[in-house]
Design a protein around this motif. Structure first.
Motif, PDB file in Angstrom:
ATOM      1  N   SER A  36       0.832  -1.206   0.000  1.00  0.00           N
ATOM      2  CA  SER A  36       0.000   0.000   0.000  1.00  0.00           C
ATOM      3  C   SER A  36       0.866   1.256   0.000  1.00  0.00           C
ATOM      4  O   SER A  36       0.630   2.200  -0.764  1.00  0.00           O
ATOM      5  CB  SER A  36      -0.910  -0.006   1.221  1.00  0.00           C
ATOM      6  OG  SER A  36      -1.570   1.214   1.356  1.00  0.00           O
ATOM      7  N   LEU A  37       1.886   1.253   0.836  1.00  0.00           N
ATOM      8  CA  LEU A  37       2.800   2.399   0.909  1.00  0.00           C
ATOM      9  C   LEU A  37       3.580   2.553  -0.392  1.00  0.00           C
ATOM     10  O   LEU A  37       3.765   3.665  -0.880  1.00  0.00           O
ATOM     11  CB  LEU A  37       3.747   2.234   2.101  1.00  0.00           C
ATOM     12  CG  LEU A  37       4.699   3.385   2.386  1.00  0.00           C
ATOM     13  CD1 LEU A  37       3.945   4.679   2.609  1.00  0.00           C
ATOM     14  CD2 LEU A  37       5.562   3.061   3.594  1.00  0.00           C
ATOM     15  N   ARG A  95       3.128   6.994  -6.831  1.00  0.00           N
ATOM     16  CA  ARG A  95       2.250   7.992  -7.460  1.00  0.00           C
ATOM     17  C   ARG A  95       2.593   9.424  -7.091  1.00  0.00           C
ATOM     18  O   ARG A  95       2.337  10.335  -7.861  1.00  0.00           O
ATOM     19  CB  ARG A  95       0.799   7.734  -7.055  1.00  0.00           C
ATOM     20  CG  ARG A  95       0.148   6.623  -7.822  1.00  0.00           C
ATOM     21  CD  ARG A  95      -1.302   6.505  -7.451  1.00  0.00           C
ATOM     22  NE  ARG A  95      -1.364   5.757  -6.197  1.00  0.00           N
ATOM     23  CZ  ARG A  95      -2.233   5.963  -5.231  1.00  0.00           C
ATOM     24  NH1 ARG A  95      -3.143   6.877  -5.344  1.00  0.00           N
ATOM     25  NH2 ARG A  95      -2.206   5.236  -4.131  1.00  0.00           N
ATOM     26  N   LEU A  96       3.124   9.645  -5.916  1.00  0.00           N
ATOM     27  CA  LEU A  96       3.253  11.018  -5.439  1.00  0.00           C
ATOM     28  C   LEU A  96       4.475  11.745  -5.987  1.00  0.00           C
ATOM     29  O   LEU A  96       5.469  11.132  -6.347  1.00  0.00           O
ATOM     30  CB  LEU A  96       3.243  11.063  -3.912  1.00  0.00           C
ATOM     31  CG  LEU A  96       4.346  10.338  -3.142  1.00  0.00           C
ATOM     32  CD1 LEU A  96       5.541  11.221  -2.938  1.00  0.00           C
ATOM     33  CD2 LEU A  96       3.801   9.891  -1.827  1.00  0.00           C
ATOM     34  N   ALA A 104       9.507  -0.052   1.228  1.00  0.00           N
ATOM     35  CA  ALA A 104       8.492   0.373   0.262  1.00  0.00           C
ATOM     36  C   ALA A 104       9.037   1.406  -0.721  1.00  0.00           C
ATOM     37  O   ALA A 104       8.569   1.495  -1.861  1.00  0.00           O
ATOM     38  CB  ALA A 104       7.287   0.948   0.991  1.00  0.00           C
ATOM     39  N   ALA A 105      10.021   2.186  -0.318  1.00  0.00           N
ATOM     40  CA  ALA A 105      10.550   3.256  -1.166  1.00  0.00           C
ATOM     41  C   ALA A 105      11.555   2.771  -2.204  1.00  0.00           C
ATOM     42  O   ALA A 105      11.915   3.533  -3.109  1.00  0.00           O
ATOM     43  CB  ALA A 105      11.203   4.322  -0.299  1.00  0.00           C
ATOM     44  N   GLU A 106      11.991   1.527  -2.099  1.00  0.00           N
ATOM     45  CA  GLU A 106      12.988   1.026  -3.052  1.00  0.00           C
ATOM     46  C   GLU A 106      12.473   1.146  -4.482  1.00  0.00           C
ATOM     47  O   GLU A 106      11.374   0.699  -4.801  1.00  0.00           O
ATOM     48  CB  GLU A 106      13.340  -0.431  -2.735  1.00  0.00           C
ATOM     49  CG  GLU A 106      14.143  -0.583  -1.470  1.00  0.00           C
ATOM     50  CD  GLU A 106      14.395  -2.038  -1.101  1.00  0.00           C
ATOM     51  OE1 GLU A 106      13.991  -2.936  -1.860  1.00  0.00           O
ATOM     52  OE2 GLU A 106      14.990  -2.262  -0.031  1.00  0.00           O
ATOM     53  N   GLY A 107      13.275   1.811  -5.317  1.00  0.00           N
ATOM     54  CA  GLY A 107      12.927   1.962  -6.722  1.00  0.00           C
ATOM     55  C   GLY A 107      12.011   3.133  -7.012  1.00  0.00           C
ATOM     56  O   GLY A 107      11.569   3.310  -8.144  1.00  0.00           O
ATOM     57  N   THR A 108      11.718   3.958  -6.025  1.00  0.00           N
ATOM     58  CA  THR A 108      10.881   5.142  -6.239  1.00  0.00           C
ATOM     59  C   THR A 108      11.723   6.401  -6.045  1.00  0.00           C
ATOM     60  O   THR A 108      12.858   6.342  -5.576  1.00  0.00           O
ATOM     61  CB  THR A 108       9.686   5.172  -5.264  1.00  0.00           C
ATOM     62  OG1 THR A 108      10.181   5.353  -3.936  1.00  0.00           O
ATOM     63  CG2 THR A 108       8.845   3.909  -5.346  1.00  0.00           C
ATOM     64  N   SER A 168      -0.519  15.263  -4.205  1.00  0.00           N
ATOM     65  CA  SER A 168      -0.258  15.307  -5.644  1.00  0.00           C
ATOM     66  C   SER A 168      -0.636  16.684  -6.173  1.00  0.00           C
ATOM     67  O   SER A 168      -0.467  16.973  -7.341  1.00  0.00           O
ATOM     68  CB  SER A 168      -1.053  14.214  -6.370  1.00  0.00           C
ATOM     69  OG  SER A 168      -2.430  14.368  -6.099  1.00  0.00           O
ATOM     70  N   GLY A 169      -1.138  17.543  -5.286  1.00  0.00           N
ATOM     71  CA  GLY A 169      -1.539  18.898  -5.649  1.00  0.00           C
ATOM     72  C   GLY A 169      -0.435  19.909  -5.382  1.00  0.00           C
ATOM     73  O   GLY A 169       0.744  19.666  -5.646  1.00  0.00           O
ATOM     74  N   ASP A 170      -0.814  21.026  -4.804  1.00  0.00           N
ATOM     75  CA  ASP A 170       0.076  22.155  -4.560  1.00  0.00           C
ATOM     76  C   ASP A 170       0.987  21.883  -3.357  1.00  0.00           C
ATOM     77  O   ASP A 170       0.519  21.826  -2.220  1.00  0.00           O
ATOM     78  CB  ASP A 170      -0.767  23.408  -4.316  1.00  0.00           C
ATOM     79  CG  ASP A 170       0.051  24.668  -4.182  1.00  0.00           C
ATOM     80  OD1 ASP A 170       1.261  24.631  -4.491  1.00  0.00           O
ATOM     81  OD2 ASP A 170      -0.521  25.702  -3.786  1.00  0.00           O
TER      82      ASP A 170
END
Length: 175
Positions: free
Chosen positions: A13-14, A20-21, A62-66, A85-87
């Motif tokens: 999920s993370l 995406r972000l 979870a952050a591996e590869g992002t 994902s906005g301002d």
């Protein structure tokens, strides 16, 4: 203690959120009371963001590869993330205002538009005007020369009318 399957679900999920972000602020929240946490989450939602408490080792996996891999590596202490994902300016302003009111809430690092930033850059970002204000200033700058041109063109006709009117009043021109 969570089961391994639950931890894997949390990591997946993370990982989906991190993939995406574009804008992420990694924060520390030691010694926050429940009421303070509620106010923080309310401020983040008001700025169009999401807030999540994470375990350091699960966040690193979870952050591996992002894009967020470099800021989520080697975290220590209690860690949370605010992301949008906005301002990013609106979220940075909300978090900075909250951090001023609650000194136990601190920044660790961040990512804005896919680039890693440090704590000083987060404070600089929070002092920037919002996107709407920047767009309004830009539109004003684009529109100002056109307004001046229209005023100059109208001035020529107006000045000619004034000269003709004065000539008629002084009987220099016959009607």
């Amino acid at each position: 203690m969570k089961k391994k399957e639950d931890k894997n679900k949390d990591v997946d999920s993370l990982r989906q959120d991190l993939a995406r972000l574009q804008n992420l602020f990694v924060t520390g929240y030691e010694k926050l009371k429940v009421g303070q946490d509620f106010e923080l989450r309310k401020a983040v939602r008001g700025a169009g963001g999401k807030y999540r408490v994470v375990k350091n080792n699960l966040a690193e996996i979870a952050a591996e590869g992002t894009a967020s891999e470099q800021v989520l590596k080697g975290l220590r202490g209690m860690t949370s993330m605010a992301y949008t994902s906005g301002d990013p300016v609106a979220l940075a302003k909300a978090l900075t205002a909250y951090a001023k009111a609650n000194p136990s809430f601190t920044f660790k690092a961040g990512i804005v538009e896919g680039r890693a930033i440090d704590v000083k850059a987060i404070n600089d970002l929070a002092s920037m005007p919002s996107k709407e204000v920047i767009f309004a200033k830009l539109l004003y700058m684009i529109n100002a020369p056109a307004q001046r041109l229209a005023t100059a063109i109208n001035a020529v006709g107006r000045n000619l009318a004034v000269v003709v009117d004065q000539g008629v009043k002084e009987n220099k021109f016959k009607q």
